[in-house]
Structure formats: C-alpha cells, structure tokens
Design an enzyme around this catalytic site. Structure first.
Site, mmCIF file in Angstrom:
data_model
loop_
_atom_site.group_PDB
_atom_site.id
_atom_site.type_symbol
_atom_site.label_atom_id
_atom_site.label_comp_id
_atom_site.label_asym_id
_atom_site.label_seq_id
_atom_site.Cartn_x
_atom_site.Cartn_y
_atom_site.Cartn_z
ATOM 1 N N ASP A 11 0.870 -1.177 0.000
ATOM 2 C CA ASP A 11 0.000 0.000 0.000
ATOM 3 C C ASP A 11 0.908 1.229 0.000
ATOM 4 O O ASP A 11 1.634 1.470 0.963
ATOM 5 C CB ASP A 11 -0.905 -0.004 1.236
ATOM 6 C CG ASP A 11 -2.083 0.947 1.088
ATOM 7 O OD1 ASP A 11 -2.079 1.753 0.141
ATOM 8 O OD2 ASP A 11 -3.009 0.875 1.927
ATOM 9 N N ASP A 105 -2.606 2.322 -6.159
ATOM 10 C CA ASP A 105 -1.564 2.333 -5.133
ATOM 11 C C ASP A 105 -1.585 1.122 -4.210
ATOM 12 O O ASP A 105 -0.972 1.149 -3.143
ATOM 13 C CB ASP A 105 -1.687 3.604 -4.293
ATOM 14 C CG ASP A 105 -3.028 3.694 -3.571
ATOM 15 O OD1 ASP A 105 -3.969 2.998 -3.965
ATOM 16 O OD2 ASP A 105 -3.127 4.471 -2.601
ATOM 17 N N GLU A 106 -2.248 0.057 -4.618
ATOM 18 C CA GLU A 106 -2.432 -1.066 -3.701
ATOM 19 C C GLU A 106 -2.510 -2.364 -4.484
ATOM 20 O O GLU A 106 -3.162 -2.437 -5.523
ATOM 21 C CB GLU A 106 -3.713 -0.835 -2.893
ATOM 22 C CG GLU A 106 -3.977 -1.827 -1.812
ATOM 23 C CD GLU A 106 -5.270 -1.515 -1.062
ATOM 24 O OE1 GLU A 106 -5.585 -2.271 -0.125
ATOM 25 O OE2 GLU A 106 -5.968 -0.532 -1.414
#
Length: 469
Positions: A11, A105-106
């Site tokens: 993350d 983003d993950e």
C-alpha cells in the site's frame, strides 16, 4: 491457509499527496490535500501532515478547508499517478506472475508462485528489497504487509504505515487479531460495527467468543459465517492476477445543480461519449447501458437498458442513455450524472440498423459533429485553464506549477522535483509565454549507469530522468 507468510500486500503511503510532495519541493513536510476543489468536491488523498488535522479521504472538501485552512489544495493529476503506478506494478510483476492490483496504489502479490519466497526469512528479504526498489525508482515510500493470507497481509500493511514492513508469523494470527477492533476486519463498516457494539461485541476476540450461530442471528447467514471465519484468521482466497472488469462508467458531480432539462440531456450525451472512449481504450464493448442520476435532494435514480448484443457504437449508447433519461424526473435539479456500460465483451455484435447508422455517420462526417456540442468543449472561463497543482512552463522562468488562479491572474511557483523550493510569480491568465506542461519525472537517473534496481535500462520510464553531465 499457508504455513509461510508468502502473500505480500503493498500500500503506497498517501499516494497522490506523496507524489505531489515529491514533485514540489516547497510542499515537502507540509499539509497537502488532493481532490475536487469545487463546492461539492471531496478529498481523494491527504498527506500525513494534513491527517493530523482530521482530514481524510472521502471528506467533503469544504470541511477539509475548515479543518486545515493553511494546507495546499491541489487538483489531481491522474495521468501522472497512473504512470508512476505502472512503474510500481512492474516491480511487483518482477516478483511473481500473480499480482492482484486493487487500485493505483495497492496490490497483493503471491511470492510463493513466483519462487521469490518460501519461508519467513525469504519473504522478509523480498519485502525489504521491494520497498528499496520502489524508493529508488519512484522516490516514494510504500508499506508492506506479509502474512499467510490476503486478509492478514492487508492488516499487516495497515499496521506498517507509514513507510514500514510488518510480518505476521504463522501461528500468531489469533493472538494478534484478538484485541483489535471489529472494524479491523474486511466488510465491517460503521453500520455493522455499530450493530455488533450494541450486542456487546467490540473486539475480534469477542466475535470468536460469540460463536458462529450468534453471528448468523445478528448479521444473517452469509455475513455471519464470513465474519466468524475471519475472526478465526481463516482466509483461503487466492491472489488473482486478472481482475475482470464488470463495467465501464463515467460520472460528473456539478458545483451547481442543473435545472435546465436541455442542459441535462447535453451532459448525458457528453458522458456517453466519454464512456465510449473508455470502452474502446480497453478494447471492450457491452450490452447493458446504465444511467445514474442524483437529484437535488441526494436521492439517486438508476435506469438500465439491455441491448440485443454488445456494442461500442457511440450513437447507440447515446440514444440508449437519452431514452433512459426520459424516464427520470429531474424537476428540482440534478447534482450528479453518470453513464455506464456493463455486460462487457471483447467483441461487438451490432444489428444492421446500428451498423447502417454508423456507416452513414462516417460518410457524412464524424459522429461528434452531428451531436449537440458537448458542454466541456465550449470555451471555459480563463481561470479554469490553470488547475491548482498542474504543471506549466514559462519561456523565461522554466518549469513550475500553478498555486492558484482567479480574477484574470495565475500564480505560479517555479521549481522542479530536484530543485530547492522555488520563487512565486504572478501572470495574466492569457500570458503568451505561459503554457501547460507535462509533469517532470520524480527521480534523477544515475548519470554513470542509468540502470534501475533490476539492472535494466530505465531511461524511458516515467520515474527517471537524465542529469546533464
């Protein structure tokens, strides 16, 4: 469940805001809020400095401004974020063929499937190296969780924030989860959490103690069974490399309610065209057209129409959206409109009438020329040509970014990712020497070798740029 912590969850830390801070030296260490800046905008991401004041994602922007009036408020640069995200995903795919992106983003990574890790030591080494590689390639930080299941890996990465690594060793899961809040578990939102609290259940350990039957009674069969299994740290979900898209959609929220029915219709046509562009960009078509209308009183109406076969024809989708709009009462005003396509396929199967209509449009000119003029293509006020935070270039002062604009003026701070905090200057919005520019990469390339952490030449990547010798 596995016997080794070989599932990794990455993350990126406050991703959008961190990109802006890395790009703008004057904002490093300061409160930064990224999102829609209009009266009805919401926060997309807040830097950790802004979170101290209570600003968080999905918060109304007006409330964020009251909590942190001195923060920098910026319009998102999604194209730039996607480019940086792709560099990060490349690093993940180098670890394993099984990478499951959840957002820009993950992502989850199955380290065992890539032969990258098979025990605790090798998993930790992989996580440490990944964090170092991300920093080298993008200049940003990411938090890593390692565990034997996806649920636990995600919980671990949350504990690791910001800029850390947490491993949950097999056999310790129950003891670690026990004292945590019920809200820690996936799927337990405010409503479910409040329902459990009223039943005297506030921790994960108390969920396990309540028993499966009690949870089913409180929450229903599916949710009760699933929550009980999670409380016992049971999660056998695999990392899935390809997450099939179920729909493609676009929507806009308007700063001021739209009351004019003609304007509403024009907006729906414009959204339909944007949706088609996304469909075609993904090489998809779909057979179900969906219209979403949120009215002045926040009530939302959704209408759908299923065609005989999948389509990516703009005329067909515009006409279907217009028919759906006819069935919605927009009296009183509209605050949000959306158009989507579901029932996706990677081919089209138009009927002869639709094909003929498309052929006529091609012969007579582009379809867009025969449609009502999209509202977004009409000239905008000069101030709106300079979104806060976006990149510009001045022939005399070089590269900079917009701090703000209004009253016929635009204020620019001239700096680059590797410079000192720059000076601020103000120009007329129509200054011929000032123009929009592409973002500069965040990380300088090593002038000696020019290679990334994997040894390959990274000179063409978005994250690196050359330094003049």
């Amino acid at each position: 469940m596995r016997t080794a912590p070989t599932i990794l969850h990455l993350d990126m830390d406050a991703f959008f805001a961190s990109v802006e801070q890395a790009s703008k030296p004057s904002l490093r260490g300061k409160a930064v809020v990224v999102g829609g800046l209009g009266p009805r905008g919401v926060v997309a991401t807040a830097s950790y400095e802004a979170r101290v004041f209570g600003v968080h994602s999905a918060l109304p922007m007006a409330q964020a401004r009251r909590l942190a009036p001195n923060a920098a408020y910026l319009v998102p640069r999604f194209g730039f974020y996607r480019a940086i995200s792709e560099r990060v995903m490349e690093l993940l795919r180098a670890l394993s063929p099984l990478v499951e992106p959840l957002s820009l983003d993950e992502a989850f990574v199955d380290l065992e499937a890539g032969g990258t890790a098979w025990d605790e030591r090798s998993a930790r080494l992989a996580g440490v190296k990944l964090r170092a590689d991300i920093r080298a390639v993008t200049g940003l930080t990411g938090s890593v969780g390692l565990a034997a299941s996806k649920m636990l890996a995600k919980i671990a990465s949350e504990q690791a924030k910001p800029d850390g690594l947490v491993m949950i060793e097999p056999g310790t899961e129950r003891a670690m989860l026990g004292p945590m809040s019920v809200r820690t578990l996936p799927g337990v939102g405010p409503a479910t959490g409040d329902h459990l609290r009223r039943a005297g259940i506030t921790t994960v350990e108390e969920i396990a103690e309540a028993g499966e039957d009690e949870l089913v009674r409180l929450l229903g069969k599916a949710h009760g069974h699933g929550l009980y299994a999670m409380a016992l740290a049971r999660d056998d979900r695999p990392v899935v490399a390809e997450r099939e898209a179920k729909s493609v959609s676009v929507e806009d929220t308007y700063d001021v309610d739209i009351h004019d029915r003609l304007r509403v219709g024009l907006e729906v046509q414009r959204l339909a065209d944007r949706c088609v562009r996304r469909l075609r960009g993904a090489g998809l078509s779909g057979r179900t057209i969906v219209l979403k209308v949120r009215r002045y009183d926040f009530s939302t109406r959704t209408r759908s129409e299923t065609l005989r076969g999948p389509t990516d024809d703009p005329g067909v989708i515009r006409e279907a959206a217009a028919r759906l709009l006819d069935s919605v009462d927009t009296t009183g005003g509209v605050r949000l409109l959306g158009v989507g396509v579901s029932g996706l396929a990677d081919y089209t199967q138009e009927d002869l009438f639709a094909q003929a209509a498309g052929e006529r449009a091609v012969m007579e000119g582009p379809v867009e020329e025969h449609a009502p003029a999209p509202v977004e293509e009409q000239p905008e006020p000069a101030e709106r040509r300079w979104p806060a935070g976006h990149d510009v270039r001045h022939t005399g002062f070089g590269h900079g970014w917009v701090q703000g604009s209004g009253l016929g003026r635009v204020t620019v701070r001239f700096e680059t990712p590797d410079s000192e905090p720059g000076r601020v200057r103000t120009f007329r919005v129509d200054d011929p020497e000032l123009e929009p520019a592409d973002p500069l990469p965040l990380v300088l390339r090593d002038p000696e070798g020019g290679h990334g952490p994997d040894g390959d030449d990274d000179s063409g990547g978005v994250g690196l740029r050359s330094v003049a010798p």
